[in-house]
Design a protein around this motif. Structure first.
Motif, PDB file in Angstrom:
ATOM      1  N   PRO A 130       0.808  -1.228   0.000  1.00 39.12           N
ATOM      2  CA  PRO A 130       0.000   0.000   0.000  1.00 39.12           C
ATOM      3  C   PRO A 130       0.837   1.273   0.000  1.00 39.12           C
ATOM      4  N   GLU A 131       2.102   1.197   0.408  1.00 43.05           N
ATOM      5  CA  GLU A 131       2.921   2.410   0.477  1.00 43.05           C
ATOM      6  C   GLU A 131       3.340   2.911  -0.899  1.00 43.05           C
ATOM      7  N   ASP A 132       3.758   2.010  -1.779  1.00 44.86           N
ATOM      8  CA  ASP A 132       4.212   2.451  -3.108  1.00 44.86           C
ATOM      9  C   ASP A 132       3.396   1.839  -4.241  1.00 44.86           C
ATOM     10  N   ASN A 133       2.326   1.120  -3.882  1.00 48.22           N
ATOM     11  CA  ASN A 133       1.419   0.540  -4.879  1.00 48.22           C
ATOM     12  C   ASN A 133       2.161  -0.376  -5.846  1.00 48.22           C
ATOM     13  N   LEU A 134       3.109  -1.146  -5.329  1.00 45.45           N
ATOM     14  CA  LEU A 134       3.845  -2.109  -6.145  1.00 45.45           C
ATOM     15  C   LEU A 134       3.439  -3.525  -5.758  1.00 45.45           C
ATOM     16  N   LEU A 135       3.512  -4.407  -6.723  1.00 46.91           N
ATOM     17  CA  LEU A 135       3.081  -5.793  -6.564  1.00 46.91           C
ATOM     18  C   LEU A 135       4.291  -6.670  -6.243  1.00 46.91           C
ATOM     19  N   TYR A 136       4.161  -7.529  -5.235  1.00 47.13           N
ATOM     20  CA  TYR A 136       5.248  -8.449  -4.887  1.00 47.13           C
ATOM     21  C   TYR A 136       5.220  -9.648  -5.843  1.00 47.13           C
ATOM     22  N   ALA A 137       6.407 -10.084  -6.247  1.00 47.99           N
ATOM     23  CA  ALA A 137       6.524 -11.224  -7.155  1.00 47.99           C
ATOM     24  C   ALA A 137       7.798 -11.985  -6.848  1.00 47.99           C
ATOM     25  N   ASP A 138       7.798 -13.268  -7.149  1.00 52.91           N
ATOM     26  CA  ASP A 138       9.031 -14.061  -7.036  1.00 52.91           C
ATOM     27  C   ASP A 138       9.038 -15.122  -8.127  1.00 52.91           C
ATOM     28  N   THR A 139      10.197 -15.737  -8.326  1.00 43.45           N
ATOM     29  CA  THR A 139      10.337 -16.787  -9.329  1.00 43.45           C
ATOM     30  C   THR A 139      10.933 -18.032  -8.674  1.00 43.45           C
ATOM     31  N   SER A 140      10.827 -19.135  -9.389  1.00 43.77           N
ATOM     32  CA  SER A 140      11.388 -20.385  -8.870  1.00 43.77           C
ATOM     33  C   SER A 140      12.880 -20.487  -9.135  1.00 43.77           C
ATOM     34  N   SER A 141      13.449 -19.572  -9.932  1.00 45.56           N
ATOM     35  CA  SER A 141      14.867 -19.656 -10.278  1.00 45.56           C
ATOM     36  C   SER A 141      15.777 -19.126  -9.183  1.00 45.56           C
ATOM     37  N   ASN A 142      15.269 -18.268  -8.293  1.00 49.04           N
ATOM     38  CA  ASN A 142      16.072 -17.785  -7.173  1.00 49.04           C
ATOM     39  C   ASN A 142      15.134 -17.373  -6.049  1.00 49.04           C
ATOM     40  N   GLY A 143      15.696 -17.028  -4.898  1.00 48.16           N
ATOM     41  CA  GLY A 143      14.891 -16.721  -3.728  1.00 48.16           C
ATOM     42  C   GLY A 143      14.542 -15.263  -3.554  1.00 48.16           C
ATOM     43  N   THR A 144      14.808 -14.420  -4.550  1.00 44.83           N
ATOM     44  CA  THR A 144      14.560 -12.987  -4.414  1.00 44.83           C
ATOM     45  C   THR A 144      13.075 -12.679  -4.578  1.00 44.83           C
ATOM     46  N   VAL A 145      12.589 -11.744  -3.762  1.00 47.19           N
ATOM     47  CA  VAL A 145      11.238 -11.212  -3.922  1.00 47.19           C
ATOM     48  C   VAL A 145      11.365  -9.828  -4.537  1.00 47.19           C
ATOM     49  N   TYR A 146      10.668  -9.615  -5.646  1.00 45.79           N
ATOM     50  CA  TYR A 146      10.734  -8.363  -6.376  1.00 45.79           C
ATOM     51  C   TYR A 146       9.465  -7.543  -6.134  1.00 45.79           C
ATOM     52  N   ALA A 147       9.587  -6.239  -6.325  1.00 44.53           N
ATOM     53  CA  ALA A 147       8.423  -5.357  -6.329  1.00 44.53           C
ATOM     54  C   ALA A 147       8.276  -4.823  -7.751  1.00 44.53           C
ATOM     55  N   VAL A 148       7.129  -5.123  -8.398  1.00 41.93           N
ATOM     56  CA  VAL A 148       6.915  -4.780  -9.802  1.00 41.93           C
ATOM     57  C   VAL A 148       5.646  -3.946  -9.923  1.00 41.93           C
ATOM     58  N   GLU A 149       5.484  -3.342 -11.092  1.00 39.98           N
ATOM     59  CA  GLU A 149       4.264  -2.585 -11.351  1.00 39.98           C
ATOM     60  C   GLU A 149       3.075  -3.550 -11.406  1.00 39.98           C
ATOM     61  N   PRO A 150       1.955  -3.180 -10.791  1.00 40.46           N
ATOM     62  CA  PRO A 150       0.815  -4.111 -10.728  1.00 40.46           C
ATOM     63  C   PRO A 150       0.098  -4.311 -12.056  1.00 40.46           C
ATOM     64  N   TYR A 151       0.436  -3.509 -13.082  1.00 38.03           N
ATOM     65  CA  TYR A 151      -0.266  -3.627 -14.360  1.00 38.03           C
ATOM     66  C   TYR A 151      -0.032  -4.977 -15.032  1.00 38.03           C
ATOM     67  N   ILE A 152       0.951  -5.729 -14.578  1.00 35.36           N
ATOM     68  CA  ILE A 152       1.224  -7.027 -15.193  1.00 35.36           C
ATOM     69  C   ILE A 152       0.037  -7.969 -15.046  1.00 35.36           C
ATOM     70  N   LEU A 153      -0.770  -7.784 -14.002  1.00 30.69           N
ATOM     71  CA  LEU A 153      -1.946  -8.644 -13.827  1.00 30.69           C
ATOM     72  C   LEU A 153      -2.943  -8.451 -14.962  1.00 30.69           C
ATOM     73  N   GLU A 154      -3.019  -7.225 -15.498  1.00 25.34           N
ATOM     74  CA  GLU A 154      -3.901  -6.981 -16.626  1.00 25.34           C
ATOM     75  C   GLU A 154      -3.352  -7.602 -17.905  1.00 25.34           C
ATOM     76  N   ASP A 155      -2.050  -7.850 -17.952  1.00 24.74           N
ATOM     77  CA  ASP A 155      -1.430  -8.410 -19.156  1.00 24.74           C
ATOM     78  C   ASP A 155      -1.503  -9.925 -19.194  1.00 24.74           C
ATOM     79  N   VAL A 156      -1.834 -10.564 -18.068  1.00 29.33           N
ATOM     80  CA  VAL A 156      -1.963 -12.028 -18.035  1.00 29.33           C
ATOM     81  C   VAL A 156      -3.323 -12.396 -17.437  1.00 29.33           C
ATOM     82  N   PRO A 157      -4.422 -11.998 -18.098  1.00 27.21           N
ATOM     83  CA  PRO A 157      -5.744 -12.332 -17.552  1.00 27.21           C
ATOM     84  C   PRO A 157      -6.033 -13.829 -17.681  1.00 27.21           C
TER      85      PRO A 157
END
Length: 636
Positions: free
Chosen positions: A429-456
């Protein structure tokens, strides 16, 4: 007789040319010998010199240069530092080719009752001392001649006073700082194999990144890919760092005993370490900083703008496009939210299909739109980390980030069966960024939330936008537009072949829609519990499948009124999928309608310019019992 005379003349010419060539070669050899005889220093001496010492009345200090390798020279006095190899080479080259124009022996001076002081050689203006192995040679430089722009020098054997060109003296009578190499890290970027940065502001944690298989990655404190372009830009900046001014005052608080940054660059068999300390003026953020190379005691000032980049090197150089290493040859994309699953799958012919389970639980497949699939893949590849939320998250962190029960999971498969999973969790809620991670490494990223609209999840989003196409040999004969609310079924407009606009012909030949609605066909169209959209118009197309065909076939479209902006719904009779027409087709039909309809059409009351309708793919609440609406017979 004439032939013998000609032959004799030829022989005489050959002899003459041979004699002239002999004279020319003899003269060239004599000239070369004379030129070598005029060299001040013994030929070949300079090539073996490994130490040069220069003293001059114009200098306050003695400058000494020593060869430390085949191609490297160092200054050992007045400071210990790297020598400018090009300046040293220029000095040695001038010494190597230094020639005298005229000379006279010391015996002649004594007979003329003159001494070295007459030519400024008793106390010379400058001296150059050359050493190679155990042998040394000294060259004294005296005063200038009265005319001719020449200098007097004493020969190395101290037997002759020679007159040489004065230009040579400028190399040792000016500021010698140009003999100091200004470049700090001389390892070129293409040769660098590893870089290590230790910053005091970061707790002196060592950040190390290295090149492996021509790719850069972080080795510590995390194991993560680095951005190749950002690394090369950083290496270019490091390669351009220069020493601006050398420090003579040893009482300055340089801060080098507890450095701000320690930078180490490793190349092919060599290594350079740069230590950066305090600002010269601590009140000025742009002030130069004191610095020192690890293997030299000399302290100097340098531009400190790179310090901020080095302190934040782990954040600046991280690979932010974290799906880029997957490459581009994807074979499937699986999109899941809870129990709902939509899969994009590439076929052997290069086309794509959409796999999904319908409401009855039956697996279905529909052709996918290649442009939509490619756009989805492009947006996933360009998914960029705005920041790195955590590099070592715990189970509690996964819960806090919403990744334990992700709101969307995407699984990508490559050509060799390798898979990568991406999860999308909560929004910060502070910066309106979406949390994401991958199976290739243990890092948690903060990305723009618009990606959810790109993968309906809606399968119709990926469906081929070409609803149907007529055969290439088909010929449209007539189109008609009917107002279904009119009391008579007569068309309000007819167009024959030569009257049909090109825009409509293209749409008829290949019916490409703007998008699909996730609602089934009904008449009237039921969007949700409250909203009903009547099918106002019927658009009919007569065509023959080939020029020789006798039977005319008909396509029938049902169209709604314009609902807001340029939005208009449509359905093809025989199909159950409701679609939105492209704006160009809407404009063409609206122009047709406005021209032919009465000024006061008997249509349901609607706002003049309603807001665009939003169609939700969420299940609507169970409606109250009501009479079943009339449905179109798909086969009619």
């Amino acid at each position: 007789m004439r032939f013998k005379l000609t032959l004799l003349l030829v022989i005489l010419n050959v002899c003459l040319f041979g004699f002239l060539y002999y004279l020319d070669q003899t003269r060239s050899a004599s000239s070369s010998y004379s030129s070598e005889e005029r060299l001040v220093l013994t030929p070949g001496l300079i090539q073996s010199v490994d130490k040069v010492r220069v003293t001059s009345s114009a200098l306050d200090e003695t400058w000494t240069f020593s060869r430390s390798g085949t191609e490297r020279w160092e200054v050992s006095e007045p400071i210990h530092w790297k020598a400018n190899r090009f300046a040293i080479d220029n000095l040695l080259s001038q010494l190597s080719f230094l020639r005298w124009d005229t000379r006279f022996s010391l015996d002649e001076l004594r007979r003329a009752e003159q001494g070295l002081d007459t030519y400024g050689l008793e106390t010379p203006n400058a001296e150059i001392h050359l050493e190679n192995n155990s042998r040394s040679t000294q060259l004294r430089i005296g005063s200038a001649t009265e005319i001719g722009n020449r200098l007097y020098v004493l020969s190395p054997d101290e037997r002759h006073v020679m007159v040489v060109q004065r230009d040579f003296f400028s190399e040792v009578s000016q500021d010698m700082s140009h003999y100091l190499e200004p470049q700090l890290i001389d390892i070129p970027p293409f040769e660098v194999r590893a870089v290590q940065v230790q910053a005091r502001e970061q707790g002196n944690i060592r950040t190390r990144f290295l090149r492996e298989n021509n790719r850069w990655r972080f080795e510590s404190p995390i194991n993560a890919p680095a951005d190749q372009e950002s690394v090369m830009r950083m290496l270019d900046r490091i390669h351009q760092l220069n020493a601006d001014e050398f420090l003579s005052d040893s009482n300055v608080q340089t801060g080098l005993d507890r450095p701000i940054v320690r930078l180490t660059v490793e190349g092919m068999g060599r290594r350079e370490a740069l230590i950066i300390g305090n600002r010269q003026d601590d009140s000025d953020p742009e002030s130069p900083r004191y610095a020192q190379l690890e293997r030299y005691p000399a302290v100097f000032l340098m531009n400190g703008s790179i310090v901020a980049e080095l302190e934040d090197v782990q954040e600046r150089l991280r690979e932010r496009l974290f799906l880029r290493p997957l490459g581009e040859a994807w074979t499937s994309i699986e999109i899941r939210a809870g129990e709902r699953l939509t899969t994009l799958q590439r076929l052997e012919n290069g086309q794509w299909q959409v796999l999904f389970t319908n409401e009855a639980g039956v697996l279905q497949s529909i052709a996918a739109d290649l442009e939509i699939v490619q756009d989805t893949m492009r947006r996933l590849r360009q998914l960029e980390a705005v920041r790195f939320a955590s590099d070592a998250p715990s189970e509690l962190d996964y819960d806090r980030f919403g990744l334990s029960e992700a709101q969307r999971t995407v699984r990508i498969q490559g050509p060799r069966g390798q898979q990568t999973r991406i999860r999308f969790g909560n929004i910060d809620p502070e910066d309106n960024l979406l949390y994401a991670d991958t199976s290739s490494n243990g890092t948690v990223y903060a990305v723009e939330p618009y990606i959810l609209e790109d993968v309906p999840l809606e399968p119709l989003h990926y469906r081929d936008r070409v609803l149907r196409s007529l055969p290439s040999s088909a010929q449209v004969t007539e189109v008609r537009l009917l107002d279904r609310d009119a009391p008579e079924a007569e068309p309000i407009r007819r167009l024959e072949t030569d009257e049909i606009p090109e825009t409509l012909l293209e749409f008829i030949a290949q019916t490409r829609v703007e998008s699909y609605l996730p609602v089934p066909f009904q008449d009237p169209l039921r969007l949700d519990r409250q909203r009903r959209i009547p099918w106002r118009y019927q658009f009919e197309v007569d065509f023959i499948s080939s020029p020789g065909a006798e039977t005319t076939r008909t396509l029938e479209f049902l169209l709604s009124e314009r609902l807001g902006g340029a939005q208009k719904f449509g359905v093809l009779r025989g199909e159950q999928t409701v679609f939105i027409l492209p704006p160009g087709i809407v404009a063409a039909i609206e122009e047709w309608v406005e021209r032919e309809l009465p000024s006061e059409p008997t249509a349901p009351e609607t706002p003049e310019e309603p807001e665009p309708l939003e169609i939700s793919d969420e299940p609507e609440p169970e409606p109250e019992p009501e009479p079943e609406p009339q449905e179109m017979n798909p086969g009619s």
